[in-house]
Write an enzyme that holds these catalytic residues in place. Structure first.
Site, PDB file in Angstrom:
ATOM      1  N   ARG A 142       0.809  -1.228   0.000  1.00 35.55           N
ATOM      2  CA  ARG A 142       0.000   0.000   0.000  1.00 35.55           C
ATOM      3  C   ARG A 142       0.837   1.271   0.000  1.00 35.55           C
ATOM      4  O   ARG A 142       0.293   2.372  -0.079  1.00 35.55           O
ATOM      5  CB  ARG A 142      -0.881  -0.004   1.247  1.00 35.55           C
ATOM      6  CG  ARG A 142      -0.092   0.013   2.550  1.00 35.55           C
ATOM      7  CD  ARG A 142      -0.964  -0.384   3.713  1.00 35.55           C
ATOM      8  NE  ARG A 142      -0.210  -0.495   4.955  1.00 35.55           N
ATOM      9  CZ  ARG A 142      -0.647  -1.125   6.031  1.00 35.55           C
ATOM     10  NH1 ARG A 142      -1.830  -1.692   6.020  1.00 35.55           N
ATOM     11  NH2 ARG A 142       0.080  -1.178   7.119  1.00 35.55           N
ATOM     12  N   GLU A 143       2.158   1.145   0.112  1.00 33.30           N
ATOM     13  CA  GLU A 143       3.007   2.321   0.289  1.00 33.30           C
ATOM     14  C   GLU A 143       3.465   2.834  -1.072  1.00 33.30           C
ATOM     15  O   GLU A 143       4.637   2.833  -1.423  1.00 33.30           O
ATOM     16  CB  GLU A 143       4.156   1.951   1.231  1.00 33.30           C
ATOM     17  CG  GLU A 143       3.606   1.515   2.600  1.00 33.30           C
ATOM     18  CD  GLU A 143       4.640   0.902   3.530  1.00 33.30           C
ATOM     19  OE1 GLU A 143       5.825   0.878   3.175  1.00 33.30           O
ATOM     20  OE2 GLU A 143       4.238   0.455   4.626  1.00 33.30           O
ATOM     21  N   ARG A 198      -1.049  -4.736   2.787  1.00 30.56           N
ATOM     22  CA  ARG A 198       0.345  -4.525   3.195  1.00 30.56           C
ATOM     23  C   ARG A 198       1.280  -5.666   2.750  1.00 30.56           C
ATOM     24  O   ARG A 198       2.407  -5.441   2.324  1.00 30.56           O
ATOM     25  CB  ARG A 198       0.374  -4.419   4.725  1.00 30.56           C
ATOM     26  CG  ARG A 198       1.742  -4.459   5.386  1.00 30.56           C
ATOM     27  CD  ARG A 198       1.542  -4.366   6.907  1.00 30.56           C
ATOM     28  NE  ARG A 198       2.719  -4.675   7.685  1.00 30.56           N
ATOM     29  CZ  ARG A 198       3.535  -3.740   8.197  1.00 30.56           C
ATOM     30  NH1 ARG A 198       3.324  -2.475   7.959  1.00 30.56           N
ATOM     31  NH2 ARG A 198       4.571  -4.086   8.938  1.00 30.56           N
ATOM     32  N   ASN A 214       8.564  -7.536   5.428  1.00 26.38           N
ATOM     33  CA  ASN A 214       9.516  -6.866   6.308  1.00 26.38           C
ATOM     34  C   ASN A 214       9.546  -7.474   7.714  1.00 26.38           C
ATOM     35  O   ASN A 214      10.018  -6.852   8.664  1.00 26.38           O
ATOM     36  CB  ASN A 214       9.201  -5.365   6.394  1.00 26.38           C
ATOM     37  CG  ASN A 214      10.435  -4.563   6.761  1.00 26.38           C
ATOM     38  OD1 ASN A 214      11.572  -4.973   6.484  1.00 26.38           O
ATOM     39  ND2 ASN A 214      10.234  -3.411   7.402  1.00 26.38           N
ATOM     40  N   ARG A 215       9.044  -8.679   7.859  1.00 25.41           N
ATOM     41  CA  ARG A 215       9.259  -9.493   9.063  1.00 25.41           C
ATOM     42  C   ARG A 215       9.829 -10.868   8.692  1.00 25.41           C
ATOM     43  O   ARG A 215       9.915 -11.742   9.531  1.00 25.41           O
ATOM     44  CB  ARG A 215       7.936  -9.690   9.825  1.00 25.41           C
ATOM     45  CG  ARG A 215       7.280  -8.416  10.304  1.00 25.41           C
ATOM     46  CD  ARG A 215       8.096  -7.722  11.398  1.00 25.41           C
ATOM     47  NE  ARG A 215       7.403  -6.544  11.877  1.00 25.41           N
ATOM     48  CZ  ARG A 215       7.448  -5.335  11.271  1.00 25.41           C
ATOM     49  NH1 ARG A 215       8.196  -5.171  10.193  1.00 25.41           N
ATOM     50  NH2 ARG A 215       6.790  -4.314  11.775  1.00 25.41           N
ATOM     51  N   HIS A 266       9.703   3.193   3.003  1.00 19.28           N
ATOM     52  CA  HIS A 266       8.347   2.901   3.493  1.00 19.28           C
ATOM     53  C   HIS A 266       7.574   4.201   3.613  1.00 19.28           C
ATOM     54  O   HIS A 266       8.144   5.289   3.577  1.00 19.28           O
ATOM     55  CB  HIS A 266       8.405   2.232   4.879  1.00 19.28           C
ATOM     56  CG  HIS A 266       8.989   0.861   4.854  1.00 19.28           C
ATOM     57  ND1 HIS A 266       8.221  -0.271   4.844  1.00 19.28           N
ATOM     58  CD2 HIS A 266      10.279   0.444   4.813  1.00 19.28           C
ATOM     59  CE1 HIS A 266       9.004  -1.338   4.807  1.00 19.28           C
ATOM     60  NE2 HIS A 266      10.269  -0.934   4.780  1.00 19.28           N
ATOM     61  N   GLU A 349      10.546   6.267   6.621  1.00 17.55           N
ATOM     62  CA  GLU A 349       9.099   6.418   6.535  1.00 17.55           C
ATOM     63  C   GLU A 349       8.875   7.781   5.891  1.00 17.55           C
ATOM     64  O   GLU A 349       9.203   8.815   6.470  1.00 17.55           O
ATOM     65  CB  GLU A 349       8.452   6.372   7.927  1.00 17.55           C
ATOM     66  CG  GLU A 349       8.626   5.046   8.655  1.00 17.55           C
ATOM     67  CD  GLU A 349       7.756   3.933   8.098  1.00 17.55           C
ATOM     68  OE1 GLU A 349       6.914   4.225   7.226  1.00 17.55           O
ATOM     69  OE2 GLU A 349       7.912   2.776   8.541  1.00 17.55           O
TER      70      GLU A 349
HETATM   71 ZN   LIG Z   1       6.239  -0.277   5.185  1.00 12.36          ZN
END
Ligand SMILES: [Zn+2]
Length: 397
Positions: A142-143, A198, A214-215, A266, A349
């Protein structure tokens, strides 16, 4: 019909209309939104997004075999689908063949899409020995403004080579690697079904999809700040490095010569994040990386006055964040693969600030008129970053 090349393309100066940021609560890395948010469908599309850019044929005899050329004069006036973004970078590699190399097939996603990269450097000037800087975008679907920023950075460095002494020196002495769309499955899903999706699109069974890429990176994976629930926004995957997008990028990273700095883009919250995420302990290079993060915040402020906050990842999240890129690129596995050179590792961010997001949901939907001002401020930060890390590589402690 011929179109002007990116070299002749002068971006219209658009005025930023962003609210002034005040550091409050990050939205993305530390605090996945509540489950209800990802049920919201297509929010804000009518207001902020123009139609997809018109693709026009190049008029040559082989136009039936080749994809149409992207109309670069209107490129940053709308958001674009994965296919168009790929074509943008292919065209950039064609128009700037002395600077840009398109690297295909880094990964094949669950739905069969390609993850690719471009390398930007002045070719023929000791290219094979130059240190490298790595910039990646769209890990989270979504970014969207991370993708536009990656596109803008590529435009910036190519169009200013030979005109700006800073950019010319940077591309003469370094190679910039850009991975502009590392989660194309999730990105397409965010266009077609759920604007604030996401994760990627792994089929977890029982009608549940997606791993938080990102995990999923194999550095202290699952040590906190990620979920074992496949339905969770921050699901870390069935095991470390399980996802083709992450695996492909790690293999690509390991094939590079010497990466001195990495940036993972991000949105949102206007933060510049540095290691570490998995533990409350500061990294051995805290002083060096804080200096670079703080300076990038100053550089950004000098462009359009936006306030970005430079912090450790573990300062913004009491629950910690493990399996993220910030820790992997700085970590031992990447360092070993990188000939013993530990990269400076940052996650940004981008805009808007938490206060500009009206509670978080629309923070992922950046008004299109802010795309160029955002690109300009991050381009300035990246000019500083590349120049600095090339001259001051981290020393092992
Ligand atoms: Zn992100």
């Amino acid at each position: 019909m011929r179109f002007i090349s990116l070299a002749a393309f002068s971006l219209a100066a658009l005025t930023a209309a962003s609210p002034v940021a005040v550091f409050n609560k990050p939205i993305d890395v530390a605090s996945p939104p509540p489950p209800s948010i990802h049920k919201i469908q297509g929010q804000g599309q009518g207001r902020h997004f123009g139609p997809a850019v018109a693709l026009e044929e190049n008029g040559s005899d082989d136009h039936k075999k080749r994809p149409p050329r992207v109309n670069v004069t209107t490129w940053f006036e709308s958001y674009h689908r994965s296919d168009e973004i790929r074509q943008y970078f292919l065209q950039l590699a064609e128009d700037y063949h002395d600077l840009v190399t398109f690297v295909p097939h880094l990964a094949r996603t669950h739905e069969g899409r390609e993850v690719y990269a471009v390398k930007i450097s002045a070719k023929g000037r000791g290219s094979r020995d130059k240190p490298q800087v790595w910039i990646q975008a769209l890990q989270h679907a979504r970014e969207w403004a991370t993708a536009t920023t990656a596109q803008y950075l590529a435009h910036h460095f190519t169009s200013k080579y030979g005109k700006s002494s800073n950019v010319t020196n940077i591309l003469n002495s370094a190679e910039i690697i850009i991975i502009p769309n590392m989660n194309p499955d999730g990105y397409e899903f965010s266009w077609d079904v759920d604007r604030i999706w996401r994760k990627n699109r792994r089929n977890n069974g029982n009608g549940i999809y997606g791993v938080d890429l990102n995990r999923n990176w194999p550095d202290h994976w699952g040590n906190g700040g990620s979920s074992t629930d496949p339905d969770a926004e921050n699901y870390g995957g069935p095991y470390a490095n399980s996802e083709p997008e992450v695996r492909g990028l790690i293999n690509f990273f390991k094939a590079q010569r010497r990466v001195l700095g990495t940036v993972d883009l991000h949105t949102h919250g206007q933060l510049i994040l540095r290691p570490q995420g998995y533990t409350n302990v500061s990294s051995p290079h805290e002083t060096e990386m804080k200096h670079v993060g703080d300076t990038m915040a100053q550089v950004i402020k000098g462009v359009h006055g936006m306030d970005y906050t430079s912090v450790r990842l573990n300062e913004i999240s009491p629950l910690l964040t493990s399996g993220s890129t910030v820790d992997w690129f700085y970590g031992d596995q990447a360092t070993r693969a990188n000939g013993g050179q530990r990269p400076y590792s940052f996650a940004f961010e981008l805009r808007p600030s938490p206060e500009g997001s009206e509670g978080g949901k629309i923070g992922f939907i950046l008004p299109i008129e802010e795309v160029i001002p955002l690109g300009e401020e991050i381009a300035a930060a990246m000019e500083y970053f590349v120049d600095y890390v090339v001259k001051n590589p981290l020393k092992e402690k």
